[in-house]
Scaffold this active site. Sequence first.
Site, PDB file in Angstrom:
ATOM      1  N   SER A  58       4.008   2.315   8.470  1.00  0.00           N
ATOM      2  CA  SER A  58       3.807   1.276   7.478  1.00  0.00           C
ATOM      3  C   SER A  58       5.076   1.083   6.684  1.00  0.00           C
ATOM      4  CB  SER A  58       2.675   1.639   6.536  1.00  0.00           C
ATOM      5  OG  SER A  58       1.488   1.196   7.082  1.00  0.00           O
TER       6      SER A  58
ATOM      7  N   ASP B 129       1.181  -7.644   2.388  1.00  0.00           N
ATOM      8  CA  ASP B 129       1.294  -6.216   2.079  1.00  0.00           C
ATOM      9  C   ASP B 129       2.754  -5.779   1.883  1.00  0.00           C
ATOM     10  OD1 ASP B 129       0.891  -3.511   1.804  1.00  0.00           O
ATOM     11  OD2 ASP B 129      -0.454  -3.321   3.522  1.00  0.00           O
TER      12      ASP B 129
ATOM     13  N   HIS C 191       0.822  -1.217   0.000  1.00  0.00           N
ATOM     14  CA  HIS C 191       0.000   0.000   0.000  1.00  0.00           C
ATOM     15  C   HIS C 191       0.858   1.270   0.000  1.00  0.00           C
ATOM     16  CE1 HIS C 191       0.141  -0.009   4.557  1.00  0.00           C
ATOM     17  NE2 HIS C 191       0.094   1.294   4.383  1.00  0.00           N
TER      18      HIS C 191
END
Length: 765
Positions: A692, A257, A121
């Site tokens: 992230s 991810d 992402h």
Amino acid sequence: MIYIEYAQNHYLNLSVIIKSNLYLLQNQKKINMRFFRFLLLNVVALFISTSTLTAQDGGMWIPSLVKQLNIDDMQEMGLELTADDLYSINNSSVKDAIVHFGGGCTAEMISNQGLMLTNHHCGYGEIQAHSTLENNYLKDGFWAKNRDEELENPGLTATFIIRIEDVTNAVLSGVIAEMNEDERSAQISKNIATLNSGLEKEESQDVKVKSFFDGNQYFAFITETYKDVRLVGAPPSMIGKFGSDTDNWVWPRHTGDFSMFRIYASEDNKPAEYSEKNVPYQPKHFLPISLDGVEEGDFTMVYGFPGRTQEYLPSVAIKQLKEVINSARIEIRNKALKIVDKEMRADEGIKIQYASKYARIANYWKKWIGENKGLEASQAVVKREKYEAELMEKINSDSVSKVKYGNLLSDFDKSYAEFEKYNLANNFYSEIVYRNVEVLRLSYILNSFVNKYEEAGDKGDEYFKSKKPRIDSYLKGFYKNYNSEVDKKVFATLLQEYVEGVDKSFLPEYLLDEVDDYKNNYTKMADKVFAKSALINDTDMFMLLSKSPSSVIAKIKKDPAYKIGVSIINAYNAKVEPKYSEINAEIKKLQRTYMAAQIEMMPNKKFYPDANSTLRITWGKVDGYEPKDGVYYYPKTYLDGIMEKYVPGDYEFNVPEKLRKIYDEKDFGIYAENGKIPVGFIGTNHTTGGNSGSPALDAHGNLIGLNFDRVWEGTMSDINYDANICRNIMVDVKYILFIIDKYGDAKYLIDEMKLVRPKTTLIVD
Ligand code: ARG
Ligand code: ASP
């Protein structure tokens, strides 16, 4: 990526944070800086050994202070490294493998050839930019088969931290109690400018000074930013985004991810613009990768760039955020997302155009819902009130502190009460004008172009010509992902929200008249506006822009969509913004003093500064949790869980055929654990947006996973961290290796990495 999200939040106005100073006490003539630093660092450090606090209270700590503040706690919890192994300016350390990716996410170096790992992402925008209907890398994944196939990403940056320095004394030098906020901030800016030019650094490096503890402490960051960053690999979204928005912010999780990039440098290993002559960057340190897997109770740490937290707010602020602000923006996004989702499901082209925008809007929408639920369930407001009562008791028990801090909480109450309607209007404005209605965002950009043209007077044409190429290129990007039918529906729905949700006195007359003319039929109004506007169609717009400057400007100003946009912008600027900024500045000043009061009155408590997109370390252990009474969540998930969630053909839970085949044949290679492939795990690391892509490291500094999310019940950790329920979610590095090797057939990438077995001390490679 997520950074943009907090930027809309009022607490966030960073320019104002700089204006603060905690010891600026009304009747204090001179600020005793040394004393404060002593208090903040040394006294706090003295108490560490006697303190019962551990990382279980959360915390995102400054790497250069770990030696002084945290290393004992960390080693007690299982860390096998020294503070110098984590952060050193003389030798290479783990810090040198940590990258600020595009300014919004974190990434890390995993080979001596510039190979870099981050989340899917985080690389999503880049993967999307290279995708077309024919070559859809979002859908099918992408694996460069050799370095020539790696894809260039203009504008993408990778920043390393060279050194961190406490510059509080220099930044606050000459700041005195008599100064008002403007004088104070001017003095601070002047000091920072002097600092910037005086700090030792190489030509390729930059300096950034940041405020900590709401302006009570300042650190300088010497950085080095690489600009040639190429896409190397990404799994298909069915893996990289498995579970999509349904599973987002949720445990148990099965998302792969991750995506991979490579940093390129000039021949002398320095930052350089993209060039075919560039060579793979050789980092000072890269992370070995553990093949030994993780188990419940294992030590973990996360090293990265958390964006924004607000752990020290007064209860009244939490209440307003929860009950007024979050509720309003959840509702606005609810409406917009429903429309876009329906269109995306019906049309593959729209899905590609809107996938990234949708994910961004949906992400915080869902986060705020979880945050509100968590604040409620944990009784955050009540707890904070109790904390305040205790704090006030301490403050009032001493006559000096009573004078300094006695009115703080009632001042907060007053300011927040006055702030509420402006704060709400500000959020409506940013949600509707900037975020959700695309034609209004375009009006906003054109409006600043038009204004500057007019301000330039005689020089208007010159200005026009100089800016036109940028406008053209912005518009190209805009229309690539624009569908006017989708936007028209969002426009109709959200304008109604705006008119109904914002304080009447803040609304533009022009808009109210239009609404009247259409007898409150917003759909009809949108139909008419969109039928006549040139902004919603690239052919019309580029045609319009090809005319002479004065006629372009005249035509834009007559455009019906533009007129509505500008009426809202002007009304906001006249009726909301000035007061909003004024109260916001007052609140910031109070917050600065409040932070100082907390630190001063609780010398036994170890304070960590709120996240501010600077490098931090947080640690904890692999741990499950009880989301509700009678339910326990284990901290690990496996490939079997993907098969359990599999829904053939589904937009969120489809599983690629090849992965199903590998699963059926149990072709797991060296990545299996007791015959199973691990996929995700959770821990008690205190993380937030911006973390992230951060590495999850074991006790030896080996990579064990990639941070990408938090659990739904714990998203309130940005405001009220609670170790019982707040967990970060990581994808297991063994799943990443498994996908690269078995699914992507890109074993040559794994050959570049250093695989280790710390638990069995056998070096595999
Ligand atoms: N919630 C995570 C974070 O804030 C992941 C977001 C991306 N995933 C998604 N399904 N939108 O960034
Ligand atoms: N998903 C977030 C990010 O992109 C991480 C988080 O908020 O926990 O940084």
